[in-house]
Design an enzyme around this catalytic site. Structure first.
Site, short mmCIF file in Angstrom:
data_model
loop_
_atom_site.label_atom_id
_atom_site.label_comp_id
_atom_site.label_asym_id
_atom_site.label_seq_id
_atom_site.Cartn_x
_atom_site.Cartn_y
_atom_site.Cartn_z
CG ASP A 71 32.39 40.92 43.08
OD1 ASP A 71 32.45 39.96 42.28
OD2 ASP A 71 32.99 42.00 42.91
CE1 TYR A 127 27.62 46.45 39.66
CE2 TYR A 127 28.01 47.49 37.54
CZ TYR A 127 27.74 46.36 38.29
OH TYR A 127 27.59 45.14 37.66
NE ARG A 178 35.66 41.84 42.27
CZ ARG A 178 36.25 40.67 41.97
NH1 ARG A 178 37.44 40.38 42.45
NH2 ARG A 178 35.64 39.80 41.18
CG ASP A 234 36.81 42.42 46.73
OD1 ASP A 234 37.75 41.74 47.21
OD2 ASP A 234 35.77 41.90 46.30
#
Length: 231
Positions: A50, A78, A184, A92
């Site tokens: 992203d 992550y 997300r 987000d």
């Protein structure tokens, strides 16, 4: 694979770069910048990040681009900061908060047990604000027009979620997952399960398979590999 100092690049034969993508750059921005730095047309990346996310992006040139699909198959790791009690359309910070929920009475044990329930095989719906294509058009283009289109759920595998800190409204976690997982969507689903909503406020990819962001090159490092060329 990071480059040894002084190593001659053979971009057409193929190089594999580990790049630390900065925030507010798309994955394509990184590839486009490298295309200009090295004056090469055959270049691509494995696994989109992203725009607001940072971290490891694998970029291949020349004949090494044939290996992009093999990198995409590898598991990902992550570092995530999830904000509870706030929901956004993009899951987000790219879009405004559309719903807030009071967190008083939120129990840390309930947070941990709810998160733990997401380990394993999960059905996941790609977010509308994503590059997944429907009828040849990326979902985010529909989302920008306020149009929600049907999406197909996909099976993803969450191997591990390690909750590092809980300092409400924020929860920091390390997530290890399969290819195709949207962090997300995972965070949004956790927020829904807790009944308070949630979105990602920080996302950094730290590992792809055995490749680590600690070994990655920054954009500045890449510029120095070809200091005499226009950028």
């Amino acid at each position: 694979m990071t480059l040894n100092p002084g190593k001659d690049l053979d971009l057409e034969a193929g190089e594999v770069f580990l790049v630390d993508k900065p925030a507010d750059w798309t994955s394509f921005d990184v590839v486009n910048k490298m295309r200009r730095i090295f004056r090469i047309k055959r270049i691509g990346h494995a696994g989109t990040l992203d725009k607001s996310a940072t971290g490891l992006l694998i970029v291949c040139t020349g004949r090494k681009t044939k290996e992009l699909s093999s990198f995409q198959q590898l598991e990902k790791e992550y570092d995530v900061t999830m904000r509870l009690g706030e929901k956004t359309e993009s899951y987000d910070t790219e879009t405004p908060v559309i719903h807030r929920h009071d967190l008083s009475g939120m129990d840390e044990e309930a947070i941990r047990s709810t998160i733990a329930a997401f380990v394993g095989i999960q059905k996941q719906l790609p977010p509308m604000w994503s590059a997944v294509k429907v009828a040849g058009t990326p979902l985010y283009r529909y989302a920008r027009k306020g149009i929600e289109v049907p999406r197909k759920e996909r099976d993803v595998f969450i191997e591990r979620i390690d909750v590092r800190t809980i300092a409400l409204p924020d929860v920091t976690m390390t997530v290890v997952c399969s290819k195709g997982t949207y962090i997300r969507s995972l965070v949004n689903d956790i927020g829904e399960a807790l009944g308070v909503g949630a979105h990602v406020v920080r996302l950094r990819r730290t590992r792809i398979g055995n490749y680590h962001v600690a070994d990655a090159l920054t954009i500045e490092d890449l510029l120095h590999l070809n200091p005499g060329r226009p950028h």
